[in-house]
Structure formats: structure tokens, C-alpha cells
Design a protein around this motif. Structure first.
Motif, short mmCIF file in Angstrom:
data_model
loop_
_atom_site.label_atom_id
_atom_site.label_comp_id
_atom_site.label_asym_id
_atom_site.label_seq_id
_atom_site.Cartn_x
_atom_site.Cartn_y
_atom_site.Cartn_z
N ASP A 4 42.73 37.15 30.88
CA ASP A 4 41.34 36.75 31.01
C ASP A 4 41.20 35.33 30.50
OD1 ASP A 4 40.64 38.97 28.28
OD2 ASP A 4 41.21 36.86 28.17
N SER A 5 39.97 34.82 30.56
CA SER A 5 39.77 33.42 30.21
C SER A 5 40.05 33.13 28.75
CB SER A 5 38.33 33.01 30.55
OG SER A 5 37.42 33.86 29.85
N ALA A 6 40.11 34.19 27.93
CA ALA A 6 40.39 33.97 26.52
C ALA A 6 41.87 33.82 26.23
CB ALA A 6 39.83 35.14 25.70
N GLU A 22 41.33 27.21 34.42
CA GLU A 22 41.11 27.92 35.67
C GLU A 22 39.65 28.31 35.82
OE1 GLU A 22 43.35 31.50 36.03
OE2 GLU A 22 42.91 31.78 38.14
N GLY A 23 39.11 28.09 37.00
CA GLY A 23 37.77 28.55 37.35
C GLY A 23 37.81 29.24 38.68
N ASP A 24 36.64 29.59 39.21
CA ASP A 24 36.60 30.27 40.50
C ASP A 24 37.17 29.40 41.62
OD1 ASP A 24 35.53 32.55 39.48
OD2 ASP A 24 33.45 31.98 39.87
N CYS A 25 37.03 28.09 41.50
CA CYS A 25 37.40 27.20 42.60
C CYS A 25 38.48 26.19 42.25
CB CYS A 25 36.16 26.44 43.10
SG CYS A 25 34.85 27.51 43.72
N HIS A 26 39.08 26.28 41.07
CA HIS A 26 40.11 25.30 40.72
C HIS A 26 41.12 25.92 39.76
CE1 HIS A 26 37.69 24.91 37.03
NE2 HIS A 26 38.79 24.45 36.49
N LEU A 27 42.29 25.32 39.72
CA LEU A 27 43.34 25.71 38.78
C LEU A 27 44.16 24.48 38.44
CD1 LEU A 27 45.16 27.81 37.30
CD2 LEU A 27 46.43 28.06 39.45
N SER A 28 44.27 24.19 37.15
CA SER A 28 45.14 23.11 36.67
C SER A 28 46.15 23.72 35.71
CB SER A 28 44.32 22.03 35.95
OG SER A 28 43.41 21.41 36.82
N LEU A 29 47.44 23.39 35.90
CA LEU A 29 48.50 23.94 35.07
C LEU A 29 49.16 22.84 34.26
CD1 LEU A 29 50.24 26.43 37.55
CD2 LEU A 29 48.55 26.93 35.78
N VAL A 30 49.47 23.18 33.01
CA VAL A 30 50.16 22.28 32.09
C VAL A 30 51.44 22.97 31.66
CG1 VAL A 30 50.06 21.09 29.87
CG2 VAL A 30 48.02 21.19 31.32
N LEU A 31 52.58 22.34 31.90
CA LEU A 31 53.88 22.91 31.57
C LEU A 31 54.45 22.19 30.34
CD1 LEU A 31 56.23 24.81 32.29
CD2 LEU A 31 57.12 23.02 33.78
N GLU A 32 54.64 22.95 29.25
CA GLU A 32 55.17 22.41 28.01
C GLU A 32 54.43 21.15 27.57
OE1 GLU A 32 59.38 22.15 29.05
OE2 GLU A 32 59.70 23.95 27.86
N GLY A 33 53.11 21.18 27.68
CA GLY A 33 52.29 20.08 27.21
C GLY A 33 52.08 18.95 28.18
N SER A 34 52.73 18.99 29.35
CA SER A 34 52.61 17.91 30.34
C SER A 34 51.89 18.42 31.58
CB SER A 34 53.99 17.37 30.74
OG SER A 34 54.65 16.82 29.62
#
Length: 337
Positions: A4-6, A22-34
Motif C-alpha cells: 500500500d502507499s505506506a 506512485e499514483g493512479d496515473c504515474h509511477l516513478s522508480l528509484v533504484l538504490e537511491g538513483s
């Protein structure tokens, strides 16, 4: 959904951390801080994914990470529809994505994603071991590849919030543990392999020298809890009892630590064990087992993981249930997270 969002962090194989906004219309991923990738999401009959930005020269890793995140977040998600400006050649070559007739549109199928051998396997596959038929003990079968050593499989299980891994058994390191497990009255009732340390050393030495058997230790968070024997069914005593194929694999299973018993743990390690065997050789189409026919609890657990009981039959030492799980059924009904 297992997240969940928590709790917007998901562990990756090989001890990597993947976090998300992450939201309903977007997703941004950060891998190992980058920062790794940003995509736009559109939910409909299938989940539409549009690539907006990714780390330079890491497009394959970015595509894989988004697919992993979305499939692991939602076990009911079976397909992703990607919109890309450039043909993702590496992803197409590997099977991560599939081209469609629509320009710029590509699919990622859950059942294909989990068949990609990396990063789950401990050692990258150099290719399928060549086939050469041979006869041993009157049985005609393919020559088997040399056995692996060390860790062969690792995956973060989101249901448990723990790592499940498989490594090869090392006799000097694992003998006392194996002896303790085999002499446990619960295990002894089904395995009937109780004995002394020397008897068990002889038992394991015999299996180590046998090309058709592979002895494995199952671990949760690197703590050993189970012993497994994987074997090539064509050379095994089970072969005369069904229409065995050249690359069928069989399993014997023993949970030694009481702390790690129960259906939720079985769902994790049994799916991991079967997943490893299907990845180990893409020619393997079935995994089989022959628990005692009166071991209703284990048979029930196997039914939960999509095995079916083909029949009951008599070994010299027991009445057995022939349990079979096909490759297609495993990946189509994939319960991996």
C-alpha cells in the motif's frame, strides 16, 4: 494487494532496493537511491504504460523494473500494454516485451515475465546444455549438465516480506542439520531415513555422486529451514509409472525447522522450488512428485500450487500419489510475487 502507499519499497533480487512514488496515473522508480524511470499509467481493460523518462543507457533495466513493480504490486495483473517511441530491441529479444501490430505498442505478459531466468537464478545461463542421449543402468536419457554449486535461486517474497533462496547442500556444512531433521519424529514418519551421522554422510555422498540428483537447502532470509532433492525423472524409479519425458524434474521435500511450517510458508518455498526447476532448463515441461498417498496435508498444499494428482500407485516401500505440475499451468496461473 500486497503493498500500500505506506510501504512504497520493494526489495529486488541480489539485495537491491527499489522505491517508488506512485499514483493512479504515474509511477516513478528509484533504484538504490538513483532515479531510474518515470512512466504514465492509464487503467482500463489492460494497464497502459507510457515511458516518459529513464536513466541514460539503462532502458532494459528500467522496463524490467516497471514490469516487476506492477506485477508484484498486483497479483491479478496479467498483462501490461507499453507505449514506446523507439523499438526496445533487447526487451524484444529476451521476451520481456512482445511487439503488436500497432506501431509503438508492446505487451508484457505476466506468464512470460516470470520465465525470464535472470535475475532469479544464481548463475547466468550460458545457453541450453546440448543434448546427447546415453544409457545408464538400462535407462536411456539425455546426458545431464554438471551440477551447480552454491546459491542457485533467490527471490524476495512479497507475501512474507522475506527472501526465499535455494543453495546446494554442502555435506561438511550441512550434515549435522540434515541428521537432526531426518531424525525428527514428524519427518521420520514420512521419509523413514533416520540414522547416525555416518549413515547420513554415506546417504548424501551417494546423491552427490549421482548425476540425476541435486540436493538443495531452502532458506528464508538466509536461514536454512528445509532440505530438497531435485531429480531427473527419466533416470529415477518413478519413470516406469507414467509417460515420462526426457526433461521432467521430480522433487522430494522436507521442512526441518518447526518455525517455518504452515500453508503460507509452503506457498512460498514450493513455488520457489518449482520456479527454479522450470528456469534451470527451458526444456523441462513438468515437475512431478510422489508423496505418500496418506499425506493429505502435503497433497493439499500441492493442489493449492496447481499440482494435480494423476493417480495413486505402489512403490515397494509405500503407496504413492503421482502429483504433476505442467510448465504452462504454472506460469499461466502464476502465483509468484
Amino acid at each position: 494487494m500486497p503493498f500500500d502507499s505506506a510501504s512504497p519499497t520493494l526489495s529486488l533480487p541480489r539485495w537491491r532496493s527499489l522505491s517508488a512514488d506512485e499514483g493512479d496515473c504515474h509511477l516513478s522508480l528509484v533504484l538504490e537511491g538513483s532515479p531510474l524511470v518515470r512512466v504514465r499509467l492509464q487503467r482500463g481493460e489492460t494497464l497502459q504504460v507510457q515511458l516518459e523518462e529513464h536513466a541514460r543507457d539503462r532502458v532494459q533495466q528500467a522496463l524490467w523494473a516497471v514490469c516487476y513493480w506492477l506485477f508484484a504490486r498486483d497479483p491479478g495483473c496479467q498483462r501490461l500494454t507499453w507505449q514506446l517511441h523507439q523499438p526496445p530491441q533487447e526487451a524484444l529479444n529476451s521476451g520481456l516485451l512482445i511487439a503488436t501490430q500497432v506501431k509503438g505498442q508492446y505487451l508484457c505478459e505476466r506468464s512470460l515475465f516470470w520465465q525470464l531466468p535472470q535475475p532469479w537464478l544464481g548463475q547466468p545461463l550460458a545457453g541450453v546444455y546440448p543434448q546427447q542421449m546415453q544409457i545408464s543402468d538400462g535407462k536411456r536419457h539425455p546426458r545431464r549438465a554438471p551440477k551447480p554449486r552454491g546459491e542457485v535461486y533467490r527471490r524476495f517474497d512479497a507475501r512474507l516480506g522475506a527472501w526465499v533462496s535455494l543453495r546446494t547442500l554442502e555435506i561438511d556444512q550441512d550434515l549435522e542439520r540434515f541428521n537432526r531433521w531426518q531424525n525428527n519424529p514428524r519427518v521420520l514418519n514420512f521419509w523413514q531415513e533416520g540414522g547416525s551421522l555416518e549413515q547420513h554422510r554415506e546417504y548424501l555422498n551417494k546423491l552427490e555422486a549421482d548425476p540425476h540428483s541435486l540436493t538443495l537447502i531452502g532458506c528464508f532470509d538466509d536461514q536454512p529451514f528445509a532440505y530438497f532433492e531435485a531429480y531427473w525423472a527419466k533416470e529415477d524409479r518413478i519413470a516406469p509409472f507414467y509417460a515420462v519425458d526426457d526433461y521432467d524434474r521430480g522433487i522430494h521435500m522436507l521442512v526441518g525447522e518447526e518455525l517455518h511450517r504452515g500453508p503460507h510458508k509452503v506457498a512460498s518455498w514450493l513455488s520457489a522450488l518449482v520456479h527454479y526447476l522450470f528456469l534451470d532448463d527451458p526444456r523441462t515441461q513438468r515437475v512431478v512428485a510422489e508423496p505418500r498417498a496418506d499425506n493429505g496435508k502435503m497433497i493439499g498444499y500441492m493442489h493449492d500450487q496447481c499440482f494435480h494428482c494423476e493417480k495413486e500407485f505402489d512403490f515397494p516401500h509405500k503407496r504413492a500419489a503421482l502429483m504433476i505440475l505442467g510448465r504452462e499451468r504454472f506460469f499461466e496461473g502464476c502465483k509468484l510475487l
